[in-house]
Design a protein around this motif. Structure first.
Motif, PDB file in Angstrom:
ATOM      1  N   VAL A  58       0.842  -1.208   0.000  1.00  0.00           N
ATOM      2  CA  VAL A  58       0.000   0.000   0.000  1.00  0.00           C
ATOM      3  C   VAL A  58       0.871   1.250   0.000  1.00  0.00           C
ATOM      4  N   THR A  59       2.062   1.160   0.567  1.00  0.00           N
ATOM      5  CA  THR A  59       2.975   2.302   0.543  1.00  0.00           C
ATOM      6  C   THR A  59       3.978   2.189  -0.614  1.00  0.00           C
ATOM      7  N   LYS A  73      -4.836  -0.977  -4.572  1.00  0.00           N
ATOM      8  CA  LYS A  73      -4.922   0.485  -4.658  1.00  0.00           C
ATOM      9  C   LYS A  73      -5.676   1.032  -3.444  1.00  0.00           C
ATOM     10  N   LYS A  74      -6.929   1.442  -3.635  1.00  0.00           N
ATOM     11  CA  LYS A  74      -7.664   2.050  -2.534  1.00  0.00           C
ATOM     12  C   LYS A  74      -8.761   1.156  -1.973  1.00  0.00           C
ATOM     13  N   ASP A  77      -1.729  -5.500  11.170  1.00  0.00           N
ATOM     14  CA  ASP A  77      -1.336  -5.233  12.572  1.00  0.00           C
ATOM     15  C   ASP A  77      -2.585  -4.897  13.379  1.00  0.00           C
ATOM     16  N   PHE A  78      -3.358  -3.958  12.809  1.00  0.00           N
ATOM     17  CA  PHE A  78      -4.566  -3.545  13.514  1.00  0.00           C
ATOM     18  C   PHE A  78      -5.557  -4.697  13.573  1.00  0.00           C
ATOM     19  N   SER A 112      -4.650  -7.089  16.391  1.00  0.00           N
ATOM     20  CA  SER A 112      -4.847  -6.526  17.723  1.00  0.00           C
ATOM     21  C   SER A 112      -6.335  -6.359  18.011  1.00  0.00           C
ATOM     22  N   THR A 128      -8.164  -9.685  19.040  1.00  0.00           N
ATOM     23  CA  THR A 128      -8.059 -10.036  20.446  1.00  0.00           C
ATOM     24  C   THR A 128      -9.078  -9.266  21.279  1.00  0.00           C
ATOM     25  N   ASP A 129      -9.325  -8.005  20.901  1.00  0.00           N
ATOM     26  CA  ASP A 129     -10.236  -7.173  21.688  1.00  0.00           C
ATOM     27  C   ASP A 129     -11.705  -7.466  21.407  1.00  0.00           C
ATOM     28  N   GLY A 182     -11.895 -12.334  20.160  1.00  0.00           N
ATOM     29  CA  GLY A 182     -11.053 -13.038  21.129  1.00  0.00           C
ATOM     30  C   GLY A 182     -11.630 -12.967  22.525  1.00  0.00           C
ATOM     31  N   TYR A 203     -11.830   1.336  10.831  1.00  0.00           N
ATOM     32  CA  TYR A 203     -10.412   1.673  10.695  1.00  0.00           C
ATOM     33  C   TYR A 203     -10.059   1.910   9.229  1.00  0.00           C
ATOM     34  N   GLN A 230     -11.444   5.181   8.027  1.00  0.00           N
ATOM     35  CA  GLN A 230     -10.691   6.278   8.628  1.00  0.00           C
ATOM     36  C   GLN A 230      -9.324   6.419   7.969  1.00  0.00           C
ATOM     37  N   GLN A 231      -8.758   5.308   7.511  1.00  0.00           N
ATOM     38  CA  GLN A 231      -7.455   5.359   6.858  1.00  0.00           C
ATOM     39  C   GLN A 231      -7.555   5.739   5.378  1.00  0.00           C
ATOM     40  N   GLY A 232      -8.763   6.012   4.923  1.00  0.00           N
ATOM     41  CA  GLY A 232      -8.926   6.511   3.564  1.00  0.00           C
ATOM     42  C   GLY A 232      -9.182   5.441   2.511  1.00  0.00           C
ATOM     43  N   PHE A 233      -9.417   4.198   2.936  1.00  0.00           N
ATOM     44  CA  PHE A 233      -9.703   3.143   1.955  1.00  0.00           C
ATOM     45  C   PHE A 233     -11.183   3.181   1.578  1.00  0.00           C
TER      46      PHE A 233
END
Lengths: 453, 312
Positions: free
Chosen positions: A122-123, A232-233, A409-410, A413, A416-417, A420, A443, A446-449
């Motif tokens: 993505v980067t 891409k997006k 990563d998100f 995590s 688990t919350d 999980g 998420y 919010q990250q623009g996807f």
């Protein structure tokens, strides 16, 4: 009661990042997009590059990988490879991202787990290996593994190892419960679980509430497609699909009946549980058999390996849990040599065999998987069973199309919350999936996807 | 000593000439001594602080890059249920754990100070030892002690037939954390109070003893009021420490991943926002608000105790 260290550390970290940015006069984002796809690289270019004295940096956490590197250096004496271990998993990625942002200090070749390839794509941080001849390697690898490293027709990494999932179980405990053949279907597995609990007090296995990798492997086997990314997006988040809910409601029943445990894995308590027979089995990946030998030495000879129980016994399937690839970073100045190196250690028979026999990485290259010296090895820990053969057969049944999100990563995590937590508290797993879905969609947005649900 | 006298007169009667060059030299020396600290302070604290402040007004997205966001991050913090829940949790931690810990510390300090405990010196050291153990090591150690099935606490309880509670379960883990922190910092707080107790003039309570006051009476009416500033200091430290809880949740999450979520305490939340969610901007805003909350609470505590003192 003064615990200021972490806060200061955070401030420090941010501060160091600033300094790094200031010093290099760089803003985030400018160091990306180094991929130049100017046609194919000719054999003459490759020969020239491999004869020019070059030093490559290679970040990996595979133990003793120097052995394979030595083989490569013997084959290409002009190329020197500096192996650096900057941490395993998360810290490794954090350091790569920081180096990429800083514009200097990033390695030429880096180990990247399959599920994180998208987050570097993505980067635009990974070099497309197609111009260097990457696409030609397709037939050398297991098809589903190859799909993991290809996105939008771009080859982004070379597969190193994988983890097709199977079922490791204690023959002695199952025998005590009157079970002599491993369960072939999930229905049988549930029946067996009840027998095992009732007659021996053991859990048939532990499905760790915190192990997103294992749960995703089980979803993968069932044919669920929780994630998608178009390069891409656009991302697709569908973790609460009907298929996924079918899988979790199956487990919910077993968990609520106290037939499987949900203890966090890779903890002291869990190691004890495996060694002492609290768990009569482990639904694990192909790297599991060797791992288990080290963990539960005292139970040698009592274990056996089998494919995962099936949803549809007529169409055997499996999922994957774990495994890595080696990618060439877009910032590398020696992309030809870097590619040749990444290819060689994961493609040349001498190196791939060494990975399989010394580091016990589960191979992805056909030249090892079809080698009888590898598949016919008998393991005393598994009562003389040819465990490698079992898992090579499983590897062929893994669903070939499984994608990841560019923000795993998100996702882990948040797993688990949300779900999980439900698993651990024997709660409503379907509601847990819904919560996870919501967190991932929020998420992503919010990250623009552009998120497809 | 003589220089001190000279400097003293110089301050009173400043005049051009010899004395003022001495003074200049002293100033120069003083600044030279301060500079190393000041440099580190500015580069490692002030600059990052301002940079975090700057960052908190932006929003970075994986797709689309960085854009100015104004106070959006701050508005979001106040309505973020995860942040507020974490803040509530640390507040609960504060009102339960801090009184227990400081009460114990005060009790031990008074006991040692009474001079009636044998081997007081050894005891003093023993109480203090946990503080010398790094917090990370202490948490790992307690994590083992708490372990179900293999942890000594559960084994002893099981042996006594009291069942084997899961000390790391959702409902117990905050209490387990309070226990770790108490164990770790009782000695530290005790030393502060003890050294304050030692500086009370002995005549005060000798007089009281002659008048027939009991030890408890002496402690309650003379010693505790006398060390009030020291106690207040420990209270403020404890408040700051509670809100900044990080080591315990961060390390215990490895063995109790579902009981401790990624936003268990505000500090841990900020860390996860920055390094897992890769949302440095929002993390900066959360950290700032946490800092402000700590300042407000500390200030309120200080203010109320001061007013009480004045009234008293």
């Amino acid at each position: 009661m003064r615990k200021r260290a972490p806060r200061t550390a955070l401030a420090l970290g941010v501060g160091l990042l600033t300094t790094a940015l200031l010093l290099t006069g760089c803003t985030p984002g400018t160091s990306t997009g180094g991929t130049t796809t100017t046609g194919t690289v000719s054999q003459a270019d490759i020969d020239k590059a491999m004869k020019t004295p070059t030093t490559l940096t290679f970040w990996t956490w595979v133990p003793d990988i120097q052995n394979e590197v030595d083989l490569f250096e013997k084959a290409y004496p002009a190329i020197k490879v500096k192996v650096e271990n900057v941490g395993q998993g998360a810290p490794h990625y954090t350091k790569i991202r920081t180096a990429l942002k800083a514009g200097t200090g990033a390695p030429d070749v880096a180990q990247i787990e399959y599920q994180y390839i998208s987050s570097f794509n993505v980067t635009k941080s990974l070099a497309d290996l197609t111009p260097y001849g990457g696409a030609k390697l397709k037939s050398d690898y297991v098809p589903w593994v190859w799909n993991q490293v290809v996105q939008n027709g771009q080859v982004l990494a070379i597969p190193q190892d994988s983890g097709p999932m199977g079922n490791l179980y204690r023959t002695d405990i199952l025998k005590k419960a009157g079970i002599t053949t491993p369960p072939a279907t999930w229905d049988e597995y549930a029946t067996d679980a009840a027998l095992v609990k009732q007659k021996t007090g053991s859990y048939i296995s532990d499905v760790a509430s915190s192990q997103a990798g294992q749960w995703l492997g089980l979803l993968w086997q069932a044919g669920a497609k929780p994630f998608g990314y178009d390069g891409k997006k656009g991302v697709t988040v569908d973790v609460n699909s009907a298929k996924a809910k079918q899988v979790v409601s199956y487990w919910e029943k077993l968990i609520k009946a106290d037939l499987v445990s949900t203890d966090p894995d890779f903890t002291d308590a869990w190691y004890q549980g495996l060694a002492k027979g609290k768990y009569a089995g482990w639904l694990t990946a192909a790297w599991g058999p060797i791992f288990l030998q080290g963990t539960a030495k005292n139970t040698s000879g009592l274990w056996a390996a089998a494919p995962l129980p099936q949803w549809d016994a007529s169409a055997p399937a499996s999922g994957n849990w774990g495994g890595s690839s080696d990618a060439v970073l877009a910032t590398s100045k020696n992309k030809i040599a870097a590619y040749e190196f990444a290819k060689w250690i994961n493609n040349d028979k001498s190196s791939t065999s060494l990975f399989a026999s010394k580091q016990f990485l589960w191979p992805t290259a056909n030249n090892v998987l079809t080698d009888s010296a590898f598949t016919d090895t008998k393991s005393a820990f598994y009562g003389g069973q040819q465990v490698n053969k079992t898992f090579s057969d499983i590897s062929n049944t893994v669903d070939t199309k499984f994608e990841w999100l560019p923000y795993m990563d998100f996702a882990y995590s948040s797993f688990t919350d949300t779900i999980g937590k439900q698993i651990a508290s024997k709660g409503d797993l379907s509601a847990g999936l819904d919560a996870w879905q919501k967190a991932l969609v929020d998420y992503g947005t919010q990250q623009g996807f552009t998120v497809n649900k | 000593m003589s220089t001190q006298a000279v400097a003293g007169t110089a301050t009173r009667r400043p005049r051009p000439g010899g004395a003022s060059t001495t003074k200049k030299k002293q100033w120069r020396a003083a600044y030279l001594f301060v500079i190393p600290f000041f440099l580190v302070f500015v580069t490692m604290l002030i600059v990052p602080l301002f940079y975090s402040g700057y960052l908190s007004f932006f929003a970075t997205r994986l797709v689309g890059g960085t854009s100015f966001a104004g106070v959006e991050n701050y508005v979001k913090t106040f309505t973020d249920p995860l942040f507020l829940a974490g803040l509530g949790r640390t507040a609960l931690f504060l009102v339960i754990q801090v009184p227990i810990m400081l009460g114990l510390a005060l009790f031990f300090a008074l006991a040692l100070d009474s001079g009636r405990v044998r081997g007081a010196k050894v005891l003093r050291l023993l109480f203090f030892v946990p503080y010398a153990i790094p917090g990370v090591v202490a948490t790992l150690m307690w994590g083992y002690l708490y372990g179900q099935d293999f942890g000594p606490i559960d084994q002893v309880l099981g042996f006594l037939g009291l069942g084997q509670p899961n000390l790391l379960s959702d409902s117990n883990v905050l209490g387990s954390m309070m226990n770790i922190v108490t164990w770790e910092f009782v000695g530290y707080n005790m030393i502060i109070m003890y050294s304050a107790l030692r500086s009370i003039p002995a005549e005060l309570f000798e007089a009281a003893e002659i008048d027939g006051a009991s030890q408890f009476r002496v402690a309650w009416s003379i010693k505790i009021p006398a060390i009030r500033p020291a106690i207040l200091l420990t209270v403020i430290f404890s408040i700051i420490g509670s809100f900044q809880l990080f080591n315990e949740p961060s390390l215990l999450r490895n063995i109790a991943p579902n009981a401790i979520n990624s936003s268990y305490t505000p500090n841990f939340y900020a860390y996860n926002l920055a390094f897992v969610n890769q949302d440095v901007n929002y993390a900066a805003a959360v950290a700032f608000i946490l800092g402000i909350v700590i300042m407000i609470v500390s200030y309120v505590v200080q203010l109320t105790t001061q007013r009480r003192e004045r009234l008293g």
